[in-house]
Design an enzyme around this catalytic site. Structure first.
Site, PDB file in Angstrom:
ATOM      1  CG  ASP A  36      61.618  57.040  34.812  1.00  0.00           C
ATOM      2  OD1 ASP A  36      60.977  55.987  35.012  1.00  0.00           O
ATOM      3  OD2 ASP A  36      62.835  57.072  34.544  1.00  0.00           O
ATOM      4  CD  GLU A 116      68.105  30.498  46.233  1.00  0.00           C
ATOM      5  OE1 GLU A 116      67.004  29.942  46.203  1.00  0.00           O
ATOM      6  OE2 GLU A 116      68.496  31.184  47.193  1.00  0.00           O
ATOM      7  CE  LYS A 118      77.970  32.247  47.384  1.00  0.00           C
ATOM      8  NZ  LYS A 118      78.599  33.570  47.469  1.00  0.00           N
ATOM      9  NE  ARG A 139      77.952  36.034  56.869  1.00  0.00           N
ATOM     10  CZ  ARG A 139      79.237  35.774  57.077  1.00  0.00           C
ATOM     11  NH1 ARG A 139      80.141  36.681  56.800  1.00  0.00           N
ATOM     12  NH2 ARG A 139      79.612  34.608  57.562  1.00  0.00           N
ATOM     13  CE  LYS A 320      82.281  31.848  44.601  1.00  0.00           C
ATOM     14  NZ  LYS A 320      83.035  32.182  45.770  1.00  0.00           N
ATOM     15  CB  CYS A 417      98.278  56.823   8.089  1.00  0.00           C
ATOM     16  SG  CYS A 417      97.494  58.026   9.160  1.00  0.00           S
ATOM     17  CB  CYS A 432      94.297  58.781  13.170  1.00  0.00           C
ATOM     18  SG  CYS A 432      94.801  58.907  11.443  1.00  0.00           S
TER      19      CYS A 432
HETATM   20  S1  IVH Z   1      71.580  31.213  51.164  1.00  0.00           S
HETATM   21  C1  IVH Z   1      73.709  30.139  55.450  1.00  0.00           C
HETATM   22  N1  IVH Z   1      71.238  32.076  48.766  1.00  0.00           N
HETATM   23  O1  IVH Z   1      76.396  34.134  49.818  1.00  0.00           O
HETATM   24  C2  IVH Z   1      73.714  31.059  54.348  1.00  0.00           C
HETATM   25  N2  IVH Z   1      73.035  32.980  50.015  1.00  0.00           N
HETATM   26  O2  IVH Z   1      78.763  32.662  50.842  1.00  0.00           O
HETATM   27  C3  IVH Z   1      72.560  30.805  53.482  1.00  0.00           C
HETATM   28  N3  IVH Z   1      74.319  34.665  48.810  1.00  0.00           N
HETATM   29  O3  IVH Z   1      76.511  35.583  52.898  1.00  0.00           O
HETATM   30  C4  IVH Z   1      72.570  31.760  52.433  1.00  0.00           C
HETATM   31  N4  IVH Z   1      73.144  34.598  46.965  1.00  0.00           N
HETATM   32  O4  IVH Z   1      74.606  36.479  51.446  1.00  0.00           O
HETATM   33  C5  IVH Z   1      71.979  32.166  49.870  1.00  0.00           C
HETATM   34  N5  IVH Z   1      70.783  32.742  46.609  1.00  0.00           N
HETATM   35  C6  IVH Z   1      71.521  32.835  47.712  1.00  0.00           C
HETATM   36  C7  IVH Z   1      72.613  33.704  47.813  1.00  0.00           C
HETATM   37  C8  IVH Z   1      73.359  33.757  48.981  1.00  0.00           C
HETATM   38  C9  IVH Z   1      74.173  35.164  47.586  1.00  0.00           C
HETATM   39  C10 IVH Z   1      75.375  35.074  49.768  1.00  0.00           C
HETATM   40  C11 IVH Z   1      74.865  35.163  51.170  1.00  0.00           C
HETATM   41  C12 IVH Z   1      75.989  34.636  52.036  1.00  0.00           C
HETATM   42  C13 IVH Z   1      77.023  34.240  51.064  1.00  0.00           C
HETATM   43  C14 IVH Z   1      77.598  32.929  51.489  1.00  0.00           C
END
Ligand code: IVH
Length: 676
Positions: A36, A116, A118, A139, A320, A417, A432
């Site tokens: 750094d 991938e 989430k 968004r 999920k 104690c 303690c």
């Molecule tokens: S694909 C049409 N990939 O999850 C939406 N979304 O519940 C296609 N999110 O608002 C999104 N990781 O911001 C995608 N690997 C991922 C994601 C991801 C997180 C979020 C995304 C979206 C929300 C949807």
């Protein structure tokens, strides 16, 4: 241009390139090459030159990430096409149902999936026009978001201009969509800082990311360690042909954009499900929070055929993970006394399912935390389980208050104690002060005996409790004077078990000084510091004579640790224990590791994970030291090499993530020149 100015411009350009390169190594690849300090030096030089020669400042210079502007409100930005959300699934069956639905549009044998993590952050769209970062928007309602360009520009993982590593044309308009997140470690650090400043902390990394991104003053955002990961494409205009999501992500990589990690293209749905379940298991090994996996159709032409509803695409679905948060009732608070006497309030909960396990206890850390949460007995609380640690209380659900809740009192007396509890100035914890408090002794025995310390097999918590309750051990050193006859009076102890424990205790006398030092449980002295001290002073006697000043001169030892070490050795009770340990014949010397053989590990820090078949871990560590290297118990950016044995743990995942060189046992044996 005068020659001198030309030279300056060249230097400015060189510095910018260097800084961009190191930002990329640090934030995108997670493989920094410089410290750094060195980075700051480059940055400062650039800043100074640009201040002196403002005519050379360009909008994409790394210094221009933070603007001086403060916005009153975020302007609306209409999205190029809606930012939809995802439908959720919670089981394998629901994933299969989804596949069944999309197979009506496209034959299943033709579909490829891309799967991938989430990311648990907030989504954001970023536009590059002619390769320059132009606009960034949240968004919002999906149609219209908020203009957070100035704030997003401060995120160092995002390049301000697209710079292809090879000859490819930059599209005229290139929109990427992704997630703004905060790493778990950065979140902890930020909360610590906010707490110190007496400011409101954040409940989780996602809130911290969101609160940081939506700051009206970008200077504040710039101080927050945000990250961005691209996970989907937006509008792209220009001479590019992209046929799959994977191709899009690869193109982003070529532009040095930070792309979502751990994506995988799968042909078969079974593979998709396996990958989702694999990450459900491993989610805690990641540096950031994920709340599930996203499964998408990879080919863009099929996405079009399958289509979207108004709310979400049909071609993608979220899987999920079971929630790691739950609400329950706090029934009572009990006080736990730790090894150093620190009192920890622990919440007893109405049992509740959280992330797949039933929990009935949660830590409240300390009384400052109790105050911060404003929690009372009888409250309905939100609990969270993160990693393997015990669950914690995130917040009180105030709307559920009845008025009958009871305050949590700070105890005046130790619950074990009965000694008067004290609070040292500048410290959060109540303690303690009685070193012979049974709770402290039990915990210090368990710590002393653990593998990383004196490695006494068979001396776990239940045995320690029995020994203290029977009065056989009144202080730590008493374990070395136990007789077989005494052990046989403990529950479940027979001849063999008693003998095994005696043997393990005897064997522990030969442990090196570093392990003894760690085992003594001196406050603030962890495994690594114990090793540094042992290697520096070589014997306990010499360490005991060292002054606080001398201790502080060691780079790894700070003033707090130095004081704690001095305090420990000045204490009569500790002196008594050390005297007894000596009498028992416990080794107090650090064996000198003789450097011999080719120094193949010279300058390297090596970490072992998993079981080795050809030798014990301590033998392997000794060999590394003989051959010029250092060893460590945990993987970090400064690790040079990770040796992986059978059934490796989370260190293996972390090493992969950090891009650290990983070898197996066979390769290790080759390095040390032993043929397997
Ligand atoms: S694909 C049409 N990939 O999850 C939406 N979304 O519940 C296609 N999110 O608002 C999104 N990781 O911001 C995608 N690997 C991922 C994601 C991801 C997180 C979020 C995304 C979206 C929300 C949807």
């Amino acid at each position: 241009m005068k020659e001198n100015k030309q030279k300056i411009l060249e230097r400015i350009k060189e510095l910018r390139e260097k800084i961009k390169y190191h930002d990329y190594r640090y934030y995108v690849l997670n493989q920094p090459e410089i410290s750094d300090y060195e980075y700051d030096k480059l940055y400062r030089e650039l800043k100074e030159l640009e201040e002196k020669y403002p005519e050379f400042v360009t909008p994409d210079s790394p210094t221009q990430r933070v603007s001086g502007e403060v916005v009153k409100e975020f302007k609306p930005v209409r999205h190029t096409f809606p930012m939809l959300s995802l439908d959720n699934t919670y089981s394998q069956q629901e994933i299969l149902d989804w596949v069944e639905r999309i197979s009506k549009y496209v034959s299943l044998k033709d579909i490829e999936f891309i799967v991938e993590p989430k990311l648990d952050g907030l989504s954001c769209s970023v536009h590059y026009i002619d390769g320059k970062l132009h606009t960034a928007a949240t968004r919002g309602d999906g149609e219209v978001g908020e203009d957070v360009t100035l704030n997003v520009k401060t995120i160092k993982s995002l390049p301000l201009s697209l710079e292809p590593k090879e000859k490819i044309i930059i599209p005229k308009f290139f929109e990427v969509r992704g997630e703004v997140i905060m790493l778990k470690k950065d979140f902890e650090e930020l909360n610590k800082e906010l707490r110190q400043k007496g400011q409101q902390t954040f409940a989780n990394p996602r809130n911290a990311a969101s609160g940081s991104l939506r700051q009206k003053d970008p200077k504040i955002t710039a101080q927050r360690p945000l990250r961005f990961y691209v996970h989907s494409s937006g509008k792209v205009e220009g001479d590019v042909v992209i046929e799959t999501d994977e191709e899009f992500l690869n193109l982003c990589k070529k532009f040095s954009l930070p792309v979502i990690q751990h994506y995988k293209v799968c042909k078969r749905i079974e593979e998709v499900i396996d990958y989702c379940l694999e990450w459900q298991q491993k989610r805690d090994t990641l540096e950031y929070d994920i709340d599930g996996m996203v499964i998408k159709v990879n080919q863009l032409k099929y996405r079009e055929k399958i289509g979207s509803t108004l709310k979400s695409p049909r071609w993608a679905i979220a899987y999920k993970f079971p929630a790691k948060q739950a609400t329950t009732i706090l029934k009572n608070v009990v006080m736990q006394v730790g090894r150093t006497g620190i009192i920890t309030p622990v919440a007893e909960l109405e049992p509740v399912e959280c992330g797949g396990v039933i929990i009935s206890r949660a830590t409240l850390h300390n009384f400052d935390e109790v105050k911060r949460l404003g929690v009372k007995i009888g409250d309905t609380v939100l609990v969270e389980r993160a990693g393997e640690v015990i669950p914690k209380i995130v917040k009180v659900i105030e709307s559920k208050r009845t008025g009958k809740e009871k305050e949590i009192e700070i105890p005046k007396l130790c619950p074990i104690c009965g000694s008067h509890i004290i609070k040292e100035e500048k410290e959060v914890a109540y303690r303690c002060p009685n070193s012979s408090c049974p709770a402290q002794i039990i915990n210090s025995i368990v710590h002393f005996a653990k593998r990383e310390a004196m490695d006494i097999e068979g001396l776990g918590e239940s045995v320690a409790v029995a020994l203290v309750e029977k009065g056989l051990v009144k202080k730590l050193s008493d374990i070395y004077f136990l007789t077989k006859h005494q052990l046989l009076t403990l529950p479940l102890f027979k001849e063999k078990k008693a003998q095994n424990l005696l043997n393990a205790i005897e064997k522990s006398k030969q442990r090196p000084l570093s392990k003894l030092l760690y085992g003594l449980g001196i406050r603030h002295v962890g495994e690594k510091a114990a090793e540094v001290l042992a290697e520096k002073f070589e014997s306990l006697d010499k360490l005991m004579q060292a002054s606080e000043f001398e201790l502080q001169k060691i780079p790894e030892i700070g003033p707090v640790m130095a004081k704690s070490i001095k305090d420990y050795f000045a204490n009569k009770y500790s002196q008594e224990i050390i005297k007894e340990l000596k009498k028992a014949g416990v080794n107090m010397i650090q064996p000198k590791v003789e450097k011999k053989g080719p120094q193949v590990f010279s300058g390297m820090t090596v970490v072992f994970t998993g079981e080795l078949e050809s030798m014990t871990r301590s033998k392997a560590e000794e060999i590394v030291k003989q051959l010029g290297g250092n060893t460590s118990g945990s993987v970090s950016k400064s690790t040079s090499l990770v040796v992986v044995g059978k059934n490796p743990g989370s260190k293996y995942e972390k090493a992969k993530q950090l891009g650290i060189k990983i070898i197996n046992e066979e390769e290790f044996l080759k390095m040390i020149n032993v043929k397997s």
